[in-house]
Design a protein around this motif. Structure first.
Motif, PDB file in Angstrom:
ATOM      1  N   GLY A 117       0.677  -1.205   0.086  1.00 10.56           N
ATOM      2  CA  GLY A 117       0.094   0.170  -0.020  1.00 10.56           C
ATOM      3  C   GLY A 117       1.010   1.108  -0.076  1.00 10.56           C
ATOM      4  N   ALA A 118       2.162   1.009   0.220  1.00  6.74           N
ATOM      5  CA  ALA A 118       2.925   2.098   0.381  1.00  6.74           C
ATOM      6  C   ALA A 118       4.015   2.130  -0.692  1.00  6.74           C
ATOM      7  N   LYS A 119       3.547   1.472  -1.847  1.00 10.11           N
ATOM      8  CA  LYS A 119       4.758   1.113  -2.827  1.00 10.11           C
ATOM      9  C   LYS A 119       4.885   2.478  -3.545  1.00 10.11           C
ATOM     10  N   ALA A 120       4.105   3.677  -3.584  1.00  8.35           N
ATOM     11  CA  ALA A 120       4.664   4.936  -4.059  1.00  8.35           C
ATOM     12  C   ALA A 120       5.345   5.879  -3.162  1.00  8.35           C
ATOM     13  N   MET A 121       5.611   5.410  -2.200  1.00  8.57           N
ATOM     14  CA  MET A 121       6.032   6.261  -1.059  1.00  8.57           C
ATOM     15  C   MET A 121       7.745   5.887  -1.052  1.00  8.57           C
ATOM     16  N   THR A 122       8.329   6.921  -0.841  1.00 11.42           N
ATOM     17  CA  THR A 122       9.789   6.953  -0.502  1.00 11.42           C
ATOM     18  C   THR A 122      10.519   8.140  -0.103  1.00 11.42           C
ATOM     19  N   GLY A 123      11.618   7.913   0.800  1.00  6.24           N
ATOM     20  CA  GLY A 123      12.451   9.176   1.109  1.00  6.24           C
ATOM     21  C   GLY A 123      11.782   9.935   1.934  1.00  6.24           C
ATOM     22  N   GLY A 124      10.781   9.161   2.840  1.00  8.38           N
ATOM     23  CA  GLY A 124      10.044  10.112   3.938  1.00  8.38           C
ATOM     24  C   GLY A 124      10.498  10.131   5.172  1.00  8.38           C
ATOM     25  N   ILE A 125      10.483  11.251   6.146  1.00 12.65           N
ATOM     26  CA  ILE A 125      10.774  11.188   7.539  1.00 12.65           C
ATOM     27  C   ILE A 125       9.236  11.320   8.145  1.00 12.65           C
ATOM     28  N   HIS A 126       8.942  10.102   8.693  1.00  6.96           N
ATOM     29  CA  HIS A 126       7.413   9.880   8.965  1.00  6.96           C
ATOM     30  C   HIS A 126       7.274   9.994  10.465  1.00  6.96           C
ATOM     31  N   TYR A 127       6.576  11.187  11.155  1.00  7.85           N
ATOM     32  CA  TYR A 127       6.619  11.302  12.416  1.00  7.85           C
ATOM     33  C   TYR A 127       5.572  10.641  12.875  1.00  7.85           C
ATOM     34  N   VAL A 128       5.725   9.768  14.119  1.00  5.56           N
ATOM     35  CA  VAL A 128       4.535   9.075  14.735  1.00  5.56           C
ATOM     36  C   VAL A 128       4.696   9.746  16.189  1.00  5.56           C
ATOM     37  N   ASP A 129       4.113  10.911  16.721  1.00  4.93           N
ATOM     38  CA  ASP A 129       4.512  11.453  17.718  1.00  4.93           C
ATOM     39  C   ASP A 129       3.315  12.282  18.382  1.00  4.93           C
ATOM     40  N   GLY A 130       2.273  12.105  18.219  1.00  2.65           N
ATOM     41  CA  GLY A 130       1.016  12.706  18.549  1.00  2.65           C
ATOM     42  C   GLY A 130       0.782  14.045  18.132  1.00  2.65           C
ATOM     43  N   GLY A 131       1.677  14.509  17.175  1.00  4.30           N
ATOM     44  CA  GLY A 131       1.824  15.971  16.685  1.00  4.30           C
ATOM     45  C   GLY A 131       2.795  16.831  17.326  1.00  4.30           C
ATOM     46  N   PHE A 132       3.656  16.103  18.167  1.00 10.72           N
ATOM     47  CA  PHE A 132       4.767  17.084  18.972  1.00 10.72           C
ATOM     48  C   PHE A 132       5.582  17.785  17.958  1.00 10.72           C
TER      49      PHE A 132
END
Length: 260
Positions: A241-256
């Motif tokens: 499902g994420a095959k078109a995504m690369t090079g990202g810095i992905h935050y998972v921090d509650g929006g901090f």
């Protein structure tokens, strides 16, 4: 993460997870999510002293391959990939969750960091991910995903994060460059950037409890994230499902990251 036919979304995929230290580590949260989604796993342990703690975790996750790997020791990382090549013949994803800095450098100012300490932190925390990419590339003939773990301190100055800030900044930049270099081979590269978590590795930071309290108070969701939250994101990123995504810095921090 189960599809209508009962098969997990990662069924048929094989992945390597580096950095499982205990059942509260980010690497374990990701490994558990990968396994729950149907992936087959290879896990590593740091040394004989830590093996007693991680063996039950490897067994619970049904790890097909379980090998020692201290990236500071010449040949150990190569041996892990060689075993994967021999046993599996291919690889779909790698999660790199390894970081280290000497305590005296980590607790001091960046300005005062020693050359040897800074070099060690860069080698273990950043260049080992680059080495993983180089070793994984020939095993990802049909494409794949490389994930590493960063922190908001790579982007902004976080009090007491100290030397790990520049090191994680280098890690994020490396992830972007490798995404550009490996994209034509169908290999995607991402950095996960979780909020502060109560892990054994993070507890080595000076006044870490204050950082946890500040994150919970300032984040829009007013709560700390969990290793399960990070694992859910990791499992999505290595899936189709994420095959078109690369090079990202992905935050998972509650929006901090938007207020920190």
């Amino acid at each position: 993460m189960t599809e209508p036919n009962g098969k997990g979304s990662l069924a048929g995929k094989r992945g390597l997870v580096l950095g499982v230290a205990n059942d509260s580590s980010i690497a374990y949260g990701c490994a558990a999510a990968f396994r729950a989604a149907g992936a087959d796993l290879a896990l590593t342990y740091l040394n004989d002293r830590t093996r007693d703690f991680t063996t039950p975790l490897a067994e619970a996750l049904g790890a097909d391959i379980y090998l020692p790997c201290d990236v500071r020791e010449d040949g150990q990382l190569d041996a892990v990939f060689a075993e994967i090549g021999q046993r599996w013949g291919s690889l779909d994803f790698v999660l790199h969750s390894i970081a280290y800095a000497p305590r005296e450098d980590l607790h001091g100012r960046v300005t005062d960091s020693s050359r040897d300490g800074f070099a060690m932190a860069m080698d273990v925390s950043c260049h080992s991910f680059i080495r993983c990419a180089r070793l994984a590339e020939p095993l990802m003939r049909d494409g794949g995903t490389l994930l590493t773990v960063s922190f908001f301190g790579a982007e902004k100055v976080v009090e007491h994060y100290n030397m790990m800030g520049p090191v994680k900044a280098a890690l994020e930049s490396s992830a972007r460059y490798m995404a550009a270099e490996l994209g034509r081979s169908g290999i995607r590269v991402h950095a996960l950037s979780p909020g502060p978590l109560r892990t054994r590795a993070a507890s080595g930071l000076d006044r870490f409890d204050e950082l946890l309290d500040r994150a919970a108070a300032k984040a829009p969701q007013h709560a700390l994230v969990t290793i399960g939250d990070v694992g859910a994101l990791a499992a999505f990123l290595v899936g189709d499902g994420a095959k078109a995504m690369t090079g990202g810095i992905h935050y998972v921090d509650g929006g901090f990251n938007i207020v920190g």
